[in-house]
Motif scaffolding. Sequence first.
Motif, PDB file in Angstrom:
ATOM      1  N   ARG A 122       0.915  -1.255  -0.034  1.00  0.00           N
ATOM      2  CA  ARG A 122       0.040  -0.013  -0.130  1.00  0.00           C
ATOM      3  C   ARG A 122       1.028   1.035  -0.041  1.00  0.00           C
ATOM      4  NH1 ARG A 122      -1.819  -4.469   2.701  1.00  0.00           N
ATOM      5  NH2 ARG A 122      -4.097  -4.465   3.323  1.00  0.00           N
ATOM      6  N   ASP A 123       0.286   2.396  -0.316  1.00  0.00           N
ATOM      7  CA  ASP A 123       1.039   3.653  -0.089  1.00  0.00           C
ATOM      8  C   ASP A 123       0.568   4.261   1.225  1.00  0.00           C
ATOM      9  OD1 ASP A 123      -1.435   4.647  -0.179  1.00  0.00           O
ATOM     10  OD2 ASP A 123      -1.398   5.911  -2.012  1.00  0.00           O
ATOM     11  N   PRO A 124       1.282   5.192   1.490  1.00  0.00           N
ATOM     12  CA  PRO A 124       1.046   5.686   3.044  1.00  0.00           C
ATOM     13  C   PRO A 124      -0.414   5.811   3.274  1.00  0.00           C
ATOM     14  CG  PRO A 124       2.846   6.842   1.960  1.00  0.00           C
ATOM     15  CD  PRO A 124       2.351   5.988   0.948  1.00  0.00           C
ATOM     16  N   ALA A 125      -1.476   6.095   2.320  1.00  0.00           N
ATOM     17  CA  ALA A 125      -2.783   6.449   2.827  1.00  0.00           C
ATOM     18  C   ALA A 125      -3.392   5.236   2.933  1.00  0.00           C
ATOM     19  CB  ALA A 125      -3.228   7.429   1.674  1.00  0.00           C
ATOM     20  N   GLY A 126      -2.804   3.795   2.510  1.00  0.00           N
ATOM     21  CA  GLY A 126      -3.393   2.838   2.226  1.00  0.00           C
ATOM     22  C   GLY A 126      -4.010   2.326   1.084  1.00  0.00           C
TER      23      GLY A 126
END
Length: 588
Positions: free
Chosen positions: A492-496
């Motif tokens: 995932r990226d930092p935001a999910g």
Amino acid sequence: MDPSVPIMLIATTDPTSRRVLGDELRRRYGADYEVVTCADYAHGRAVLEGLRRWNRQVALILGCYGPADRGGLEFLRRAYGYHPAAKRGVVVIWGDFASAPTVFRAIAQGYAELVIIRPERLRDEEFHGAITDALDDWHLAQGVGFEAVRLIGDVGDERTHTLRDSLSRNHIPVVFHPAGSETAKRTLESVDLRDPKLPVMVLEFTVPPIVLENPSDLEIAEAMGVTRPPPADKIFDVVVVGAGPSGLATAVYASSEGLSTMVVEGEAVGGQAGTSSLIRNYPGFSRGVSGAHLAYRSFHQAWTLGTDFLFLRKVEGIGVDGACYPVSISDGSVVRCRSVVVATGVDYRRLGLPQLEDLVGRGVFYGATVSEAPSMAGKHVCVVGGGNSAGQAVLHLAKYAKHVTLLVRGPTLSVSMSDYLISQLEATRNVAIRYGSVIVGARDRDGFLAAVEVAAPGAPDATPSEEIEAGGLFVLIGSVPRTSWLPDTVERDPAGFLRTGVSRENRDAGSVRPDRQPLALETSMPGIFAIGDVRAGSIKRVATAVGDGATVVSMLHTYLAENPLPVPPPAPGEAASREELPGDVRFK
């Protein structure tokens, strides 16, 4: 005429248009609607005022614009104030291309919902297609239809609200009866229920009617009997998780191209797009299309092509078993497949204010504007958000509410909302837009929302807030991806949001097969793809979500060709029997 019969009203000073439209509508719809024609617009406004006083339902209002009549657009604009829930159409004459810019500009500013070309022949099905589409949308918004399901519950109960919204979005005709009403009492007596656990669902379409007390989603799915788990030994080519626009597009293309496809949906077809009252910028729908209708048509298309569906069930996890992925379902079953497409979309972000969380279902709603809009009649309503979903919600709520205030955190809408929606919001008389505003508190009355407190973003706690009357609050902000059920090996990226393709920057950290580059929509787990809003970097539009769904199918073919299922060894004696067959019918 029966006062319960809806009205179709035509107003025009052009006698030819008045005669043609009146004859066509009476001939095709006269058995189910009362068709009223008015020779001028003052007469039309007077009739609409009278119909409002008599509480008559108006389904459709038609005005004309052309060389013989230039007053229809202004009439339609003013008609909104008399019957805001009615569909409004401007009728034009084929070949009057000079009037097109004026008509299109009026549509963009909210004078009417659709343009209709006047019929020039008998059985003009293009004309009637526009009329029936408008009537279909009107009926869906009114919640009228046969009573397939009776739902009895407390007004303001969150579970009751969730069931109403879920059933409506799944195109299941449901009628809500408040607990304590005469109809609710008679219904409970007829099924011999005394002091039941609310909410109660009565499935009127079964023989005998099935009665469910405070049912779980799984109990509802089993009672409906629409979809059932597949045989335990079946292996699907692909399991699609989520039946929003991207998931449904995947199902349509995958099934049409011969892939065995299963779609699992925990709530309702259409996802967030299914709650949109009118999508005006989807290609091919010049008159616009409601999110519910677009989703239902896509679902029916996939179903007829052979897609299997599991509704009101959620995917709880994915395992690995050789070349197969066992997908765990919330009903305890396991669906085996060769690939997975994650199309779970996003949830609206919660405001996180305890005062508001306590009022969810009792004036506070996250999305769900279509099913709740009629209950906002005569109230002051607030909508929080700055995207297209928020704009569509405001316009739909404005048809019922006395006044709607859009609360926008930033200084402008131009970076997050389509221009056509901004123009309609600015042109709608009972809509106000407040920029630089966030909700910091709320006040209730008798357990229901009565007002919200707003302030500037980042204002000190000591800064006085302003109270706005609000009988309803609809929150459509931010995006929280639905990815918690996936294993940690899916990056995932930092935001999910799920990373896909060569841009993952994972350096093969979680990849099961580091021997090849991932496909464009493939996650860090080979054979697990992500599409639509849940994908990192996606454009939050229905058309691009559908594009993802179509694109991923070509990648499924590539992946499945590279990863065939192992052929089991023949049973004892099977190989010898095959050799005895004539050459022209040998097994391949």
